[in-house]
Motif scaffolding. Structure first.
Motif, PDB file in Angstrom:
ATOM      1  N   ASP A 395       0.834  -1.206   0.000  1.00  0.00           N
ATOM      2  CA  ASP A 395       0.000   0.000   0.000  1.00  0.00           C
ATOM      3  C   ASP A 395       0.871   1.260   0.000  1.00  0.00           C
ATOM      4  N   ARG A 396       1.956   1.215   0.764  1.00  0.00           N
ATOM      5  CA  ARG A 396       2.862   2.360   0.825  1.00  0.00           C
ATOM      6  C   ARG A 396       3.527   2.595  -0.537  1.00  0.00           C
ATOM      7  N   ILE A 397       3.955   1.521  -1.186  1.00  0.00           N
ATOM      8  CA  ILE A 397       4.597   1.638  -2.496  1.00  0.00           C
ATOM      9  C   ILE A 397       3.602   2.154  -3.528  1.00  0.00           C
ATOM     10  N   ASP A 398       2.361   1.701  -3.460  1.00  0.00           N
ATOM     11  CA  ASP A 398       1.324   2.226  -4.360  1.00  0.00           C
ATOM     12  C   ASP A 398       1.141   3.727  -4.160  1.00  0.00           C
ATOM     13  N   GLU A 399       1.171   4.169  -2.909  1.00  0.00           N
ATOM     14  CA  GLU A 399       1.016   5.598  -2.619  1.00  0.00           C
ATOM     15  C   GLU A 399       2.168   6.412  -3.196  1.00  0.00           C
ATOM     16  N   MET A 400       3.342   5.778  -3.325  1.00  0.00           N
ATOM     17  CA  MET A 400       4.515   6.455  -3.886  1.00  0.00           C
ATOM     18  C   MET A 400       4.480   6.480  -5.411  1.00  0.00           C
ATOM     19  N   GLY A 401       3.539   5.747  -6.017  1.00  0.00           N
ATOM     20  CA  GLY A 401       3.452   5.699  -7.470  1.00  0.00           C
ATOM     21  C   GLY A 401       3.914   4.401  -8.071  1.00  0.00           C
ATOM     22  N   GLY A 402       4.158   3.383  -7.240  1.00  0.00           N
ATOM     23  CA  GLY A 402       4.556   2.075  -7.745  1.00  0.00           C
ATOM     24  C   GLY A 402       6.020   1.767  -7.492  1.00  0.00           C
ATOM     25  N   ALA A 403       6.415   0.543  -7.858  1.00  0.00           N
ATOM     26  CA  ALA A 403       7.764   0.058  -7.549  1.00  0.00           C
ATOM     27  C   ALA A 403       8.863   0.890  -8.204  1.00  0.00           C
ATOM     28  N   VAL A 404       8.647   1.308  -9.457  1.00  0.00           N
ATOM     29  CA  VAL A 404       9.694   2.076 -10.143  1.00  0.00           C
ATOM     30  C   VAL A 404       9.907   3.414  -9.452  1.00  0.00           C
ATOM     31  N   ALA A 405       8.829   4.099  -9.119  1.00  0.00           N
ATOM     32  CA  ALA A 405       8.957   5.374  -8.409  1.00  0.00           C
ATOM     33  C   ALA A 405       9.627   5.175  -7.061  1.00  0.00           C
ATOM     34  N   ALA A 406       9.284   4.081  -6.367  1.00  0.00           N
ATOM     35  CA  ALA A 406       9.900   3.805  -5.076  1.00  0.00           C
ATOM     36  C   ALA A 406      11.390   3.500  -5.226  1.00  0.00           C
ATOM     37  N   VAL A 407      11.744   2.783  -6.297  1.00  0.00           N
ATOM     38  CA  VAL A 407      13.158   2.519  -6.570  1.00  0.00           C
ATOM     39  C   VAL A 407      13.907   3.831  -6.777  1.00  0.00           C
ATOM     40  N   GLU A 408      13.332   4.723  -7.563  1.00  0.00           N
ATOM     41  CA  GLU A 408      13.995   5.994  -7.853  1.00  0.00           C
ATOM     42  C   GLU A 408      14.113   6.867  -6.612  1.00  0.00           C
TER      43      GLU A 408
END
Length: 528
Positions: A395-408
């Motif tokens: 849920d937190r990663i989704d709030e960040m815009g997904g895995a790629v956005a979280a990676v960046e």
């Protein structure tokens, strides 16, 4: 684990588990039957009662000739699937002749520069009779194409080739570092691979979405599940956005997890991951094919838990870890050799690692019944808790815009580093016991026989590259590389021109350099 009442993921163990720990638990919806949604009890109805898991041994070192000899040895010893380790230059898309490759050729895996190397690697091994897993990521599509071409020149139709390419670049940004291109073009190449394999290599698993390396970097089991599934969501979304039908490619997705010595939590982790993925694929992506919802996975025992001190004790660790993987329902398994904390495995240590799997499969009753731990108050409670906490991460990663956005943003990497730091502190303080390291030490240190790789092999690889370049049609190679560039700059599937270039004997680096010229490199977010 640091405290015998706390899981690795940080939530408490109860002294005793009972019905009160499964309040609201509905076996029909949380478990189902083996081979049925939500696949908590395994993706297949009979699991190991029909046949045991595929027994792989991860191998590859030095030259293709030497690795070929090791593969033939392992097959003769009863290995049922091959697993290829590539050296670092190959993993990074460089030829053995590149200046940056000096000192690394053949060290952590086999050097593959051209199709000729791939042909030698599998010489005398019928590729329509074995399943081959390849641990390769950024240039995975190229190594897969080389494997296809080697098979064709061996007389094997592409449709008969079986195996898996790891092809999981997102976890490289998070935990491992062998990436080449930025995330967006990397996902484009992966989507092209999904589409290509659906048409040409229908029996090949197009990706092995990997939590293993996150676990080796220090991720907790909850983090391993959450970050792996988040990457899986990103790959599926990228493919759907590219216009692919989810039920056309999703059945060939596979996963890769670590198995630690914390037996109970690991079993629960595998079961939670299966249940979560089934729900994600059905509810988030609208998959209707049952095979699209099945989380099929390979497991490797925990290399990070191997010790250089008293290395024979690693045989015990690996046995416990392998048992957790089997009772967790793995589809294939690699057992680490006891001497891998010191060097590449010898034939003897690799044989012992394989024998560990064979004893579990044939001398115990582990395979006698499907999911024998189902219904355990403790196992079901741990499974539920891991799922709940992993979902919070998703849920937190989704709030960040997904895995790629979280990676960046460096999110997953920083979370894993925090967990690794806490574990290191616990080991240093003695709170986390590691036998032979911070307790039960010995004054004497017996050194086993070790496998060594000669530095001279690089020149042999360079000579082979020079020979290929002298004998090939250079004009044809140049034209093929131009077609790769055009596809990368446009929207056509890149694997078709890349395959043509490799058939004409372009080298791995020549193709990767074309893509570097189009996409550039990648500088990760600084998490420090």
């Amino acid at each position: 684990m640091p405290d015998d009442k706390i899981t690795v993921s940080g939530f408490p163990f109860e002294d005793v588990y009972g019905p009160q720990d499964l309040d609201g638990f509905d076996p029909a919806t949380s478990l189902g039957a083996p081979g049925e949604f939500p696949y908590t009890r395994g993706p297949y109805p009979t699991m190991y009662r029909g046949r045991p898991w595929t027994m792989r041994q991860y191998a590859g070192f030095s030259t293709a000739e030497e690795s070929n000899e090791r593969y033939k040895y392992l097959l003769a010893q009863g290995t049922t699937g091959l697993s290829v380790a590539f050296d670092l230059p190959t993993q990074m898309g460089y030829d053995s002749s590149a200046e940056i490759a000096d000192g690394e050729v053949g060290k952590v895996g086999v050097a593959i520069d051209t199709v000729e190397d791939m042909k030698v690697l599998f010489d005398g091994i019928p590729l329509d009779e074995v399943s081959t897993s390849m641990t390769i990521n950024a240039p995975a599509s190229l190594l897969l194409l080389m494997y296809q071409i080697a098979g064709e020149e061996q007389g094997v139709e592409p449709a008969k080739l079986r195996g898996t390419i790891q092809n999981d670049v997102l976890k490289e940004y998070i935990a491992r570092g062998t990436y080449i291109f930025p995330p967006a073009p990397s996902l484009r190449i992966i989507s092209d691979t999904f589409a290509y394999c659906a048409e040409t290599l229908p029996s090949f698993n197009t990706i092995s979405i990997s939590g293993y390396h996150m676990g080796e970097a220090g991720a907790t089991p909850v983090q391993e599940v959450a970050f792996t599934l988040a990457d899986g969501i990103a790959y599926v979304q990228a493919a759907v956005d590219a216009g692919l039908d989810v039920d056309r490619f999703a059945p060939r997705l596979s996963f890769f997890f670590v198995s630690r010595s914390t037996f109970l939590e690991e079993v629960a982790k595998f079961r939670a991951a299966r249940r979560m993925w089934a729900t994600i694929m059905r509810d988030r992506f609208g998959a209707t094919d049952p095979k699209s919802m099945m989380l099929r996975f390979h497991t490797q025992t925990a290399g990070v838990q191997l010790t250089a001190q008293q290395p024979e004790v690693n045989l015990v660790r690996v046995t416990v870890q392998a048992l957790a993987a089997a009772l967790g329902g793995t589809q294939s398994l690699h057992t680490n050799s006891f001497d891998e904390a010191l060097a590449l495995p010898t034939e003897k240590s690799a044989r012992l690692a394989l024998r560990t799997q064979q004893v579990l499969a044939h001398e115990t009753d582990v395979t006698a019944s499907v999911d024998p731990l189902a219904g355990s108050y403790l196992i079901e409670s741990l499974t539920d808790t891991i799922e709940q906490q992993a979902q919070e991460y998703l849920d937190r990663i989704d709030e960040m815009g997904g895995a790629v956005a979280a990676v960046e943003e460096g999110y997953q990497k920083s979370e894993i580093e925090r967990a690794a730091y806490e574990l290191a502190k616990a080991i240093d303080s003695g709170e986390q016991v590691v036998v032979g390291v911070n307790r039960y030490q010995m004054d004497e240190d017996v050194q086993p026989d070790l496998q060594r790789v000669e530095e001279s092999i690089r020149q042999g690889q360079i000579d082979a590259i020079d020979r290929v370049k002298r004998e090939r049609d250079q004009a044809g190679v140049d034209a093929a590389l131009d077609a790769v560039r055009a596809a990368a700059e446009g929207r056509d599937n890149m694997l078709l021109p890349m395959g043509d270039a490799l058939r004409r004997r372009a080298t791995l680096q020549e193709v990767c350099d074309v893509l570097r010229g189009v996409y550039g490199g990648y500088i990760p977010h600084d998490t420090f």
